[in-house]
Design a protein around this motif. Structure first.
Motif, mmCIF file in Angstrom:
data_model
loop_
_atom_site.group_PDB
_atom_site.id
_atom_site.type_symbol
_atom_site.label_atom_id
_atom_site.label_comp_id
_atom_site.label_asym_id
_atom_site.label_seq_id
_atom_site.Cartn_x
_atom_site.Cartn_y
_atom_site.Cartn_z
ATOM 1 N N SER A 1 4.631 8.875 7.110
ATOM 2 C CA SER A 1 4.782 8.677 5.675
ATOM 3 C C SER A 1 4.470 10.004 5.005
ATOM 4 O O SER A 1 3.365 10.532 5.165
ATOM 5 N N ILE B 1 0.874 -1.176 0.000
ATOM 6 C CA ILE B 1 0.000 0.000 0.000
ATOM 7 C C ILE B 1 0.912 1.227 0.000
ATOM 8 O O ILE B 1 1.769 1.366 0.870
ATOM 9 N N SER B 2 0.748 2.091 -0.992
ATOM 10 C CA SER B 2 1.538 3.318 -1.046
ATOM 11 C C SER B 2 0.597 4.512 -1.024
ATOM 12 O O SER B 2 -0.484 4.469 -1.619
ATOM 13 N N THR C 1 8.683 6.568 4.067
ATOM 14 C CA THR C 1 8.131 6.081 5.327
ATOM 15 C C THR C 1 9.279 5.827 6.292
ATOM 16 O O THR C 1 10.296 5.239 5.918
ATOM 17 N N CYS D 1 -4.285 6.750 8.949
ATOM 18 C CA CYS D 1 -3.888 5.447 8.385
ATOM 19 C C CYS D 1 -4.908 5.037 7.336
ATOM 20 O O CYS D 1 -6.118 5.209 7.531
ATOM 21 N N SER E 1 -1.711 0.805 5.889
ATOM 22 C CA SER E 1 -0.489 1.572 5.668
ATOM 23 C C SER E 1 0.098 1.990 7.011
ATOM 24 O O SER E 1 -0.501 1.789 8.081
ATOM 25 N N TRP F 1 -2.626 0.269 -4.199
ATOM 26 C CA TRP F 1 -2.332 -1.012 -3.559
ATOM 27 C C TRP F 1 -2.237 -2.100 -4.614
ATOM 28 O O TRP F 1 -2.788 -1.984 -5.711
#
Length: 696
Positions: free
Chosen positions: A639, A539-540, A680, A601, A618, A553
């Motif tokens: 992140s 997951i970005s 991150t 999140c 995430s 994702w």
């Protein structure tokens, strides 16, 4: 339910590949294969009337498939070339390649180099004889061991298939089979040496008697060495070898078996299609051939517990099998089958004095190396009347390249059962009578069903039944699913709502129904229910501007596919206080309205066709950019997205996308100055008091 417009069928061609056996060629076939062809085959033995095993088999005119290792025949370790030629001239048989060197090998490319050279050498030393069969050495391991259909397409498999008409390896397992559909990769079916069992004269005679009671089938014996002085695991005694040869001669003379070389099997047993001739593919199906349990440990039949053969009292007052309790079981050997639809049937009768309530349980599987699926999954069959033999049946569909069927019976609870006349026959459908091309495809909370409706105008409807243990064999069996008005001569489809059961497989049968209640044999289909949840691999989150972000994702479910995904945003992992769970069929989403003063999140769920769900989240993210990240305590995970603005030996700086703020990042970057990245890591403070990120 959703009805889908029918499609008219203009042409339908059905080709049935069934072995053609007439009255004269219905006899079972025995193939004798000898691996290595060691020189000891030429040594005389007193118990063989002073003859060598080679001479004893030659004088009995047994046409053997000789698996020759070229090096061995050249250097004296093997049977001399002239002796092999004399044998072939007198007794028949064939020279087969067992490789050139027979050395350890794990490389398909290296092994493939021996394929053509060994054939060429054998044909040069044995002029007038063609080498058309190949037997893979056991010394070839790893990727060079052909133990799956996929490996038949590697360089070694392609080389064998291009040079030889047929080959033996470790792909198609099974002892007895009714045709020779697979030309390459079939196993030697009966290991005639001490690796598998301690063979005696009585056990080999019993085995051959059972084979003689198996019309229309082929059995392959593999032999290495005869007599002492060899690896004890791959040898049989001279007395057992003599009993084997003598019994072959006796059964051949009595016209109870035929003895062929491996190549002759392919040249002589397959003829034109003959649908009227149904060959029972279960060896010694009525147990009259020998004593398949106590005297046949290798097993055309394999027993467990107190299973026994009764000498009389069967369906025709014949032999039958007794299963006295739930600890007793009866298994078939592996049955190597061509693709197609089959009917498996048997007669059963409860033992006197036992209750029939728990029934006789059957498992029926089809498999290829490493792959096994159930056609009948622990289905219990009960009798309708006590004290009577009753015929029961089940259906199975053998896919291409999953060729081996196995069946096992055992009584439920402490019931005792008797079994007789087991049968497995091909059962192709007549498209003018039955639905054909039947498919069942999962589609989330629905199941898409389709079939070709018979052309017979008297067919009024198509009835579809389902089960979690076996294919229904009548329109009243198991669970009613739907009845669809028939449109004869068309391709029909329907989507029905379905709740997927807590089972490994759901089985479907489609029957053509007439107004008078008559019904056709069903076409069958099944769906393997995948309870393994999908995998979410990454997951970005890319923060694009204050309060907005793009989340991506990756998820996959190769067994059954992804039907939908969901995402949510919260102040903790799995939280939904910022954005509730939202369904999407995409693998990315643009988020807006995110908080800029606190971390959040993103959680993602992926669901497969059968409702299995996996959840991933995430790390904590700052939509407020670097400023919000700097407010976190040391050790907090953040992140953030930004541009690489400056690179030094031990650190670099990440600048907000709006170019108003930057933060130190420990270490070297993965990109270049000016690249936009999402980073991150954990917030920390340097000795000089500067805030920095320690990347994950």
């Amino acid at each position: 339910m959703r009805y889908i417009t029918p499609i008219t069928i203009f042409a339908l061609v059905v080709v049935l590949l069934i072995p053609a056996f007439g009255q004269s060629d219905n006899l079972p076939i025995v193939v004798v294969r000898v691996d290595d062809c060691m020189a000891s085959w030429t040594y005389p033995h007193t118990s063989l009337d002073g003859k060598s095993p080679l001479r004893y088999a030659r004088d009995s005119k047994i046409p053997i498939t000789w698996g020759i290792i070229v090096d061995y025949a050249n250097d004296g370790r093997g049977i001399p070339w002239q002796d092999i030629k004399d044998y072939l001239n007198y007794a028949g048989g064939e020279p087969a390649s067992h490789s050139y060197h027979h050395t350890d090998c794990s490389s398909p490319e290296q092994a493939a180099q021996e394929i053509a050279s060994s054939k060429q050498a054998i044909e040069q030393h044995l002029p007038g004889y063609s080498c058309t069969s190949f037997i893979e050495p056991g010394a070839w391991v790893g990727d060079a061991c052909l133990d799956s259909f996929s490996k038949l397409d590697n360089p070694l498999g392609r080389a064998i298939r291009s040079v030889y008409n047929q080959s033996m390896a470790y792909v198609v397992s099974g002892i007895g089979y009714g045709n020779t559909y697979y030309r390459h990769g079939i196993c030697s079916q009966i290991g005639f040496d001490n690796r598998y069992t301690t063979w005696t004269s009585s056990t080999i005679i019993s085995t051959l008697n059972s084979i003689a009671n198996s019309p229309g089938q082929v059995f392959i014996f593999q032999i290495h060495n005869v007599g002492e002085g060899h690896d004890p695991a791959i040898v049989i005694s001279e007395l057992v070898f003599k009993a084997f040869i003598d019994k072959l001669v006796e059964l051949r003379s009595a016209q109870k078996i035929r003895i062929f070389s491996f190549s002759d099997v392919y040249g002589n047993t397959i003829g034109s299609a003959n649908p009227e001739q149904k060959i029972n593919l279960v060896p010694d199906a009525d147990f009259e051939g020998g004593s398949p349990l106590s005297q046949n440990p290798f097993g055309l039949w394999i027993s467990q517990g107190r299973t026994a053969v009764a000498s009389a009292g069967g369906v025709d007052n014949s032999k039958y099998i007794e299963l006295p309790d739930s600890n007793s079981a009866l298994r078939t050997c592996g049955l190597a089958l061509a693709p197609g639809r089959y009917e498996f049937s048997w007669y059963q009768k409860p033992e006197a004095g036992t209750t029939d309530s728990a029934g006789l349980t059957l498992n029926l599987t089809v498999e290829e190396t490493g792959v096994k699926t159930y056609e009948v999954d622990s289905k219990r069959y009960t009798n309708t009347s006590a004290g009577q033999w009753e015929r029961k049946s089940a259906l199975l569909k053998v896919p291409d390249k999953i060729p081996t069927a196995r069946a096992v019976f055992w009584p439920g609870s402490d019931n005792g059962y008797k079994i007789d006349n087991v049968s497995l026959v091909q059962a192709p459908l007549d498209p003018s009578v039955s639905p054909t091309q039947f498919t069942a495809i999962p589609n989330g909370s629905e199941c898409d069903l389709s079939w070709d409706t018979p052309t017979n105008a008297e067919v009024s409807s198509v009835c579809i039944r389902s089960s979690t243990s076996t294919y229904p064999v009548t329109p009243s069996d198991e669970q009613a699913l739907t009845v669809v008005p028939a449109q004869p001569g068309t391709h029909q489809q329907i989507a029905i709502p379905i709740t997927w059961p807590q089972a490994s497989t759901i089985y479907f049968s489609a029957f053509a129904m007439k107004a008078n209640g008559n019904f056709s044999p069903p076409d069958i289909a099944k769906i393997a229910i995948d309870r393994t949840p999908p995998v979410i691999s990454a997951i970005s989150v890319m923060v694009q501007s204050t309060g907005t972000a793009l989340v991506r994702w990756n998820c996959a479910d190769p067994e059954s596919g992804i039907i939908q995904c969901r995402y949510a945003v919260g102040s903790c992992s799995g939280g939904t206080d910022i954005i509730p769970w939202t369904t999407t069929t995409d693998s990315q989403e643009a988020l807006t309205g995110l908080p800029t003063a606190k971390m959040f999140c993103v959680s993602v769920q992926a669901e497969n066709q059968f409702g299995a769900v996996t959840t991933a989240a995430s790390n904590m993210i700052s939509a407020g950019g670097i400023e919000a990240a700097e407010r976190q305590h040391d050790g907090a995970h953040v992140s953030i997205s930004g541009s690489i603005s400056a690179i030094f030996n031990d650190c670099y700086y990440l600048e907000d996308i709006n170019r108003t703020r930057a933060i130190r990042v420990n270490g070297r970057p993965s990109g270049n100055e000016g690249d936009i990245i999402t980073l991150t890591g954990a917030i920390s403070t340097t000795a000089s008091g500067e805030r920095e990120i320690l990347p994950d």
